[in-house]
Structures are given as C-alpha cells and as structure tokens.
Write an enzyme that holds these catalytic residues in place. Structure first.
Site, PDB file in Angstrom:
ATOM      1  N   GLU A 115       0.820  -1.212   0.000  1.00  0.00           N
ATOM      2  CA  GLU A 115       0.000   0.000   0.000  1.00  0.00           C
ATOM      3  C   GLU A 115       0.852   1.260   0.000  1.00  0.00           C
ATOM      4  O   GLU A 115       1.937   1.294   0.572  1.00  0.00           O
ATOM      5  CB  GLU A 115      -0.886   0.012   1.245  1.00  0.00           C
ATOM      6  CG  GLU A 115      -1.860  -1.132   1.257  1.00  0.00           C
ATOM      7  CD  GLU A 115      -2.710  -1.169   2.514  1.00  0.00           C
ATOM      8  OE1 GLU A 115      -3.459  -2.132   2.670  1.00  0.00           O
ATOM      9  OE2 GLU A 115      -2.608  -0.242   3.345  1.00  0.00           O
ATOM     10  N   CYS A 128       3.138   8.330   2.026  1.00  0.00           N
ATOM     11  CA  CYS A 128       3.552   7.304   2.980  1.00  0.00           C
ATOM     12  C   CYS A 128       3.854   6.034   2.185  1.00  0.00           C
ATOM     13  O   CYS A 128       2.966   5.496   1.525  1.00  0.00           O
ATOM     14  CB  CYS A 128       2.418   7.063   3.986  1.00  0.00           C
ATOM     15  SG  CYS A 128       2.801   5.772   5.162  1.00  0.00           S
ATOM     16  N   CYS A 368      -3.006   1.083   8.013  1.00  0.00           N
ATOM     17  CA  CYS A 368      -2.023   0.441   7.155  1.00  0.00           C
ATOM     18  C   CYS A 368      -2.271  -1.062   7.063  1.00  0.00           C
ATOM     19  O   CYS A 368      -2.397  -1.732   8.067  1.00  0.00           O
ATOM     20  CB  CYS A 368      -0.644   0.715   7.732  1.00  0.00           C
ATOM     21  SG  CYS A 368       0.652   0.017   6.771  1.00  0.00           S
TER      22      CYS A 368
END
Ligand code: SF4
Length: 392
Positions: A115, A128, A368
C-alpha cells in the site's frame, strides 16, 4: 518473540535482474546505472554522460519508455530497449477519500501487493510508502503486523512508489515550463508496510535517488524514516541517508511496550532511549519524532504522559499523538478525544510540540495493511467461488 532475528537479505531480496527478464534501470544508483550501461556496450568514456541523460529522463521528466528519450540516438535507444526496462509497481486499485487522501494498492513482482498513501494538506502533500511486503514485527495495534512477511521491496519498488504517485498527481514538468507548482508531493514518510531498517540498503538507495538534485530533488529534511526501534541500525539512518527519524514509541513502560511493539523485548525502552540520545545530527532543527498511538485505557493516562516527558528529557523531540485508526478485529479502541487532549496538554506544557494527528481517509480503510487484506480476501473468495462452480 516471533521472527525477531535480523532478516536474511539473501532470502528476502530479489535480484536486480529479475528472473523473468531484462534489468530494470529504475532503482539503480548512479554508479549502478553507469555499470549496467557499460556492460550493455556503452563506451566507458560516454557512460557518465549517458547515465546523466537517462537519469534525468526517468527522475526529472517521468519517462517510462526509451522512445521519448529524444536526445539519445535511435540506435542507442534500440540498444537500451533490447537490454533494459523501466518498470514501476502497477496500481491495482486507487481509492480517494472525501478528504482528498489517496490510497493505492500496488502490485509488484511475484504478484505481491503493498500500500501507498498520499495525504494532501494545505501547504504540502505527504506520501507514505512501504518498504516490505508484510512485516515480521507483529506490533499488536498494527494491521500490517497481522500479515506475514513475504519479502523486502527492491529499491526500484520503493522509489517506484514515488514515481507512480507523481504520475497520478500529474507532477511531472511540462516541456517548455520550468516548474510545476504547487508541489503536491513535498514530503515522504517511510511509515507504510514493513520495518525500513530491516531493508536498509534498498531504502537507502531509493531515498538517495529521491534526494538527487537532478531528479525528484526531495530535501533530506522532507523525508522521515520511521522505525519500531531496531537499535543497531538507527545511527545509519543519519550517517548513510541523512533524513529525519521517527520512532514508533507508543508506551512508557516495558511491560506495555513489550505488548504493543514486541521488538521492545529485544531492545527495551532504556536501550532505545540511550541510542536516541546519541543519534547523529540530533539538534533542535532536526528533532526526533516520537509517534504515540492513543489506545483507550492502555497507554493514555496522565501518568503515561508524565513518564514520557521524563524518558525523553534532554532529547530534541516532537511527540506525534495518533488517534488509533480502528480496524475490524483490532484488540484496542481509540482513546476519547478529551483524554487525547489532556495527554497532549501535559506534554505541551513540558515544552514539547505534541500535535494530535487528524485522522485521514477513514472512509477508505486507511489503517495500514487493511486494503491489502481486503484485496487478498476478495481473491480467496473468488478462487473459492470458482472451485465450487460445477463444470459446464
Ligand atoms: S507498526 Fe510497523 S514495524 Fe510494527 S508491525 Fe506494523 S508495519 Fe511492522
């Protein structure tokens, strides 16, 4: 504790030359790029110039094929095409939150998925990025910690996350115009999936590429590496990358931190704090960020706030308070807002910046690792559905 030994790079890192094909030029250091060009027939005398030209096409102009590299002769481009590729991770899904947060699920070699999250703010935008597929460290508040570690990402896969985000944000310069303002992607945080210090060499090479002035040109002070506390590797972050450091701290006693961040059993709070005190480059302008996830009745008391201040006394620091992003099956709850504010006030009164992170992208599963799990579940369901479908 499970899987705590340092990882074997041989097992976890795939080679630059993938099993399936030609060498990917993305992710090579400048020296590495020159070397492979020479191996493919570029005369050594020309290799520096050619490497510079190709570098600028890839990292300053966003080129994804050799045909557009018009300052290289056609036969030379044909030779590049025969020997090399320019591969970045493939975006499988992209979700855009009501608040503008973008979450990408990207596929890398071997069919694995990681991700990447882009968080826009008024005056900047932060990407991120992930450094591993899954994670060994089983932090109990982290969704990624529930996924087994598959492998380290290559430097190409790490820097490729930045390139694909720039593609999506339309952040490559327009020919004839010098800059593309505003700069939507201004900061990078290595806070996605994985422990970056367990994949140090690839993370370092990718961040060096990101900082190169003739390419992505990201200031080292706009890159933050977040570690759970891999003590022996921490100083290298300053020495070999030079970026800022964040620590997933989350608790003020070993008893609690052992549960939240199990690597604490190997390097406890006292050892970690001692290492941070001697961190190279530490100064008021380059403070360490202590990340502190706020978990109801676990680590959020006034006594915790006071212990935290005492522990970090003398370390130039900023405390990021993170309201817990709940995920299905999570063993914790988010602290009440009143409690988070009270905690923040105590830390602030002691002279430390203690911003409360605004939860972002809650409507698109921003904890996450959640998107990857959802994708894997969907894949399994589809396989199961196929396997029970009677043959026609
Ligand atoms: S918080 Fe970071 S180190 Fe801990 S399990 Fe999650 S990804 Fe791994």
């Amino acid at each position: 504790m499970q899987n705590m030994a340092p990882l074997s790079q041989d097992v976890l890192t795939i080679p630059r030359k993938s099993l399936n094909g030609p060498t990917n030029l993305i992710g090579l250091t400048r020296t590495g790029l020159r070397k492979v060009l020479i191996e493919a027939g570029t005369p050594e005398k020309q290799s520096r110039m050619r490497a510079n030209q190709i570098w600028q096409w890839i990292y300053a102009k966003g080129a994804r094929n050799f045909d557009v590299m018009t300052n290289l002769a056609k036969p030379y481009r044909a030779n590049l095409k025969n020997n090399f590729v320019l591969d970045v991770p493939h975006v499988v899904t992209k979700q855009v939150s009501e608040d503008g947060t973008r979450k990408y699920l990207v596929r890398i070699e071997g069919g694995h998925e990681v991700e990447v999250v882009y968080i826009p703010e008024e005056d900047r935008g932060t990407l991120c990025i992930s450094s591993q597929v899954g994670c060994t460290l089983t932090c109990s508040f982290c969704h990624t910690g529930t996924q087994r570690l598959v492998r380290n990402l290559t430097s190409a896969e790490i820097v490729g996350q930045i390139l694909l985000a720039r593609d999506d944000l339309d952040q490559w310069p327009i020919p004839g115009i010098n800059t593309r303002e505003p700069r939507l992607l201004s900061n990078i945080v290595l806070m996605g999936m994985g422990e970056p210090l367990y994949n140090f060499d690839n993370v370092r090479d990718a961040m060096k590429i990101a900082m190169d002035p003739e390419g992505i040109c990201m200031s080292r002070r706009r890159i933050t590496l977040s570690t759970s506390g891999v003590v022996p590797e921490i100083a290298k972050t300053a020495e070999e990358i030079g970026c800022l450091l964040a620590v997933s701290f989350h608790a003020t006693t070993d008893e609690v931190r052992d549960k939240l961040v199990p690597i604490n059993k190997k390097w406890n709070i006292a050892t970690l704090i001692e290492t941070l005190r001697t961190y190279p480059k530490l100064s008021n302008s380059e403070r360490i960020t202590f990340e502190y996830v706020m978990l109801k009745d676990v680590n959020d008391s006034d006594a915790d706030a006071r212990r935290l201040i005492k522990l970090i006394q003398g370390i130039p620091a900023k405390i990021n308070l993170i309201p817990f992003n709940e995920w299905p099956g999570a063993p914790y709850q988010r602290s009440d807002w009143q409690r988070i504010r009270a905690f923040s006030d105590i830390v602030f009164a002691a002279g430390y910046a203690s911003p409360i992170r605004t939860p972002r992208g809650e409507d698109i599963m921003a904890a996450c690792g959640q998107l990857k799990s959802a994708s894997e579940k969907a894949k399994k369901n589809s396989i199961r559905a196929k396997s029970v479908t009677p043959a026609q």
